[in-house]
Design a protein around this motif. Structure first.
Motif, PDB file in Angstrom:
ATOM      1  N   VAL A 225       0.831  -1.209   0.000  1.00 53.56           N
ATOM      2  CA  VAL A 225       0.000   0.000   0.000  1.00 53.56           C
ATOM      3  C   VAL A 225       0.864   1.256   0.000  1.00 53.56           C
ATOM      4  O   VAL A 225       0.602   2.211  -0.752  1.00 53.56           O
ATOM      5  CB  VAL A 225      -0.966  -0.016   1.206  1.00 53.56           C
ATOM      6  CG1 VAL A 225      -1.630   1.348   1.386  1.00 53.56           C
ATOM      7  CG2 VAL A 225      -2.024  -1.093   1.024  1.00 53.56           C
ATOM      8  N   ASN A 228       2.559   1.876  -3.441  1.00 53.51           N
ATOM      9  CA  ASN A 228       1.578   2.321  -4.425  1.00 53.51           C
ATOM     10  C   ASN A 228       1.133   3.751  -4.155  1.00 53.51           C
ATOM     11  O   ASN A 228       1.093   4.586  -5.068  1.00 53.51           O
ATOM     12  CB  ASN A 228       0.371   1.391  -4.430  1.00 53.51           C
ATOM     13  CG  ASN A 228      -0.717   1.862  -5.388  1.00 53.51           C
ATOM     14  OD1 ASN A 228      -1.670   2.518  -4.993  1.00 53.51           O
ATOM     15  ND2 ASN A 228      -0.546   1.538  -6.669  1.00 53.51           N
ATOM     16  N   ALA A 229       0.781   4.043  -2.905  1.00 47.73           N
ATOM     17  CA  ALA A 229       0.258   5.367  -2.564  1.00 47.73           C
ATOM     18  C   ALA A 229       1.295   6.463  -2.792  1.00 47.73           C
ATOM     19  O   ALA A 229       0.953   7.584  -3.163  1.00 47.73           O
ATOM     20  CB  ALA A 229      -0.226   5.380  -1.119  1.00 47.73           C
ATOM     21  N   HIS A 232       2.727   5.750  -7.296  1.00 48.98           N
ATOM     22  CA  HIS A 232       1.881   5.479  -8.464  1.00 48.98           C
ATOM     23  C   HIS A 232       1.667   6.723  -9.321  1.00 48.98           C
ATOM     24  O   HIS A 232       1.733   6.667 -10.552  1.00 48.98           O
ATOM     25  CB  HIS A 232       0.537   4.902  -8.003  1.00 48.98           C
ATOM     26  CG  HIS A 232      -0.368   4.510  -9.123  1.00 48.98           C
ATOM     27  ND1 HIS A 232      -1.455   5.268  -9.493  1.00 48.98           N
ATOM     28  CD2 HIS A 232      -0.346   3.456  -9.969  1.00 48.98           C
ATOM     29  CE1 HIS A 232      -2.077   4.685 -10.506  1.00 48.98           C
ATOM     30  NE2 HIS A 232      -1.424   3.585 -10.816  1.00 48.98           N
ATOM     31  N   SER A 352      -4.746   1.766  -0.552  1.00 54.21           N
ATOM     32  CA  SER A 352      -4.016   2.949  -0.993  1.00 54.21           C
ATOM     33  C   SER A 352      -4.897   4.191  -1.032  1.00 54.21           C
ATOM     34  O   SER A 352      -6.055   4.136  -1.472  1.00 54.21           O
ATOM     35  CB  SER A 352      -3.430   2.694  -2.388  1.00 54.21           C
ATOM     36  OG  SER A 352      -2.888   3.865  -2.940  1.00 54.21           O
ATOM     37  N   ARG A 354      -4.670   6.376  -3.104  1.00 59.62           N
ATOM     38  CA  ARG A 354      -4.863   6.711  -4.522  1.00 59.62           C
ATOM     39  C   ARG A 354      -6.294   6.455  -5.005  1.00 59.62           C
ATOM     40  O   ARG A 354      -6.668   6.875  -6.098  1.00 59.62           O
ATOM     41  CB  ARG A 354      -3.873   5.922  -5.385  1.00 59.62           C
ATOM     42  CG  ARG A 354      -2.448   6.407  -5.293  1.00 59.62           C
ATOM     43  CD  ARG A 354      -2.221   7.673  -6.114  1.00 59.62           C
ATOM     44  NE  ARG A 354      -2.336   7.371  -7.534  1.00 59.62           N
ATOM     45  CZ  ARG A 354      -3.190   7.922  -8.369  1.00 59.62           C
ATOM     46  NH1 ARG A 354      -4.045   8.858  -7.942  1.00 59.62           N
ATOM     47  NH2 ARG A 354      -3.240   7.576  -9.642  1.00 59.62           N
TER      48      ARG A 354
END
Length: 400
Positions: A225, A228-229, A232, A352, A354
């Motif tokens: 997580v 990615n957060a 990304h 995440s 996102r």
């Protein structure tokens, strides 16, 4: 504003989808002029400015998704009949004229306009000078779609070209009635609009999003997580900026080092508080408290230590932008307490940040991510671009 029939609005949007597809090369050529004039060293802003084939496909999809949604105007919210015989209906109604001030992203020129128009509002688009050629081309497309369906273009969608002083005068003495202004940008822009606007301002605030690794976290989930957060899309307001580590997590120091190594593999610059720097001596120190308030919009992350969930909640509520916050834990009771007490528009357990996005949350295209609490917080989609109106039906009743 004149209320338009649902079919007329949808036909305009169908036309816009076709025009975007047919004129995509002209749009990309206009965007190239903007890109050639822009300093690409500002990576976050540059990423937001780019229009390519995939971006055009996304614009077409955004228009289509809004077209396929139910018309938000005139929906019945409540109905009651009083003892005196009055019948009172509460229905959704357009705001009127909405102004949005934003930087860089030409796709906002699509999403803001399609949402405002479908909700029967006029939209004034004040984009940044760095995207002028792209936005001007998109305004041409909108005007063509409106003309094809017998509507006066500037009565519904208008692109404004003003410098800072001209914008200030516009806000102080608007040439037409403004019903809502949405500043979509940093603290300086938001404060500028609040200082001079004469109507309601709905803030699309900064990110500065936090993630708390609880002592009962699943470490594999945490790593996945966080990476990615953070990496990304660094230019997004839902990107991660700060990571808070619970000192009581098993293997605390080893996990801090493992996360740091993985972030460095992804070219993320690390800052750390004093305790974490004892574990990560190569991390940069926090030079001032203001860094805790900062939204990085870069490959940069701050790691800090906390003793428990209460301290994490306090730290987040003190410094975050009120956008998105996450807890990584397998303890659902702790997660619930965290999510209830953290004062952010979106709160996450084991996922995440996102995902704080209209499309990802099932809202569709969004005008902005609101960090205000009135009249809505989170993604501003079609359903949020209406207000309400009471319809009261009587038969000669007077108040005594």
């Amino acid at each position: 504003m004149k209320l338009l029939a649902k079919d007329i609005k949808n036909n305009v949007l169908k036309s816009m989808e076709s025009i975007l597809d047919e004129e995509r090369e002209a749009l990309i050529a206009a965007n190239k002029k903007d890109l050639d004039a822009f300093d690409s060293s500002d990576r976050a802003m540059y990423d937001r400015l780019v229009v390519n084939q995939a971006k055009v496909d996304g614009m077409i999809q955004a228009v289509k998704e809004v077209r396929e949604q139910d018309d938000p105007v005139g929906k019945l919210k409540s109905s009651r009949e009083l003892d005196n015989g009055l019948k009172i209906l509460n229905r959704t109604a357009p705001f009127g004229t909405i102004m949005i001030i934003y930087e860089s992203r030409p796709d906002v020129t699509i999403e803001a306009a399609v949402l405002a128009f479908k909700a029967n509002n006029k939209i004034l688009l004040k984009g940044g000078k760095e995207a002028w050629n792209s936005n001007k081309k998109l305004e041409e497309f909108w005007h063509k779609a409106l003309k094809e369906n017998g509507l006066e273009p500037e009565a519904w969608i208008q692109l404004l070209q003003m410098n800072r002083q001209e914008t200030r005068e516009f806000l102080k003495n608007p040439p037409e009635k403004l019903d809502l202004i949405v500043p979509r940008g940093g603290e300086r822009l938001i404060q500028f609009v609040k200082d001079y606007a004469k109507c309601a301002v709905l803030v699309s605030g900064r990110g500065n999003n936090f993630l708390y690794v609880h002592k009962n976290a699943d470490w594999d989930k945490a790593m996945q997580v966080i990476i990615n957060a953070k990496t990304h899309k660094i230019s997004a307001c839902n990107a991660l900026d700060k990571v808070l580590f619970d000192r009581n997590i098993p293997g605390y120091e080893a996990k801090v080092k493992e996360l740091a190594a993985e972030l460095k593999k992804n070219s993320v610059e690390l800052l750390a508080d004093e305790e974490i720097r004892n574990i990560l001596p190569d991390a940069a120190p926090i030079e001032a408290e203001s860094v805790w308030h900062e939204e990085f919009l870069a490959l940069k992350a701050l790691i800090g230590a906390v003793d428990n969930v209460e301290e994490a909640i306090s730290r987040i509520n003190t410094y975050s932008g009120g956008h998105s916050a996450c807890i990584i834990t397998e303890d659902n009771d702790t997660a619930r307490a965290f999510m209830e007490q953290v004062d952010s528009a979106a709160v996450y357990q084991n996922a995440s940040t996102r995902f704080t996005d209209g499309g990802q949350m099932g809202v569709g295209a969004e005008l902005a991510i609101s960090t205000d609490k009135l009249h809505h917080r989170g993604p501003l989609g079609l359903e949020q671009l209406v207000t309400n109106k009471y319809y009261v039906f009587g038969d000669g009743q007077v108040r005594v």
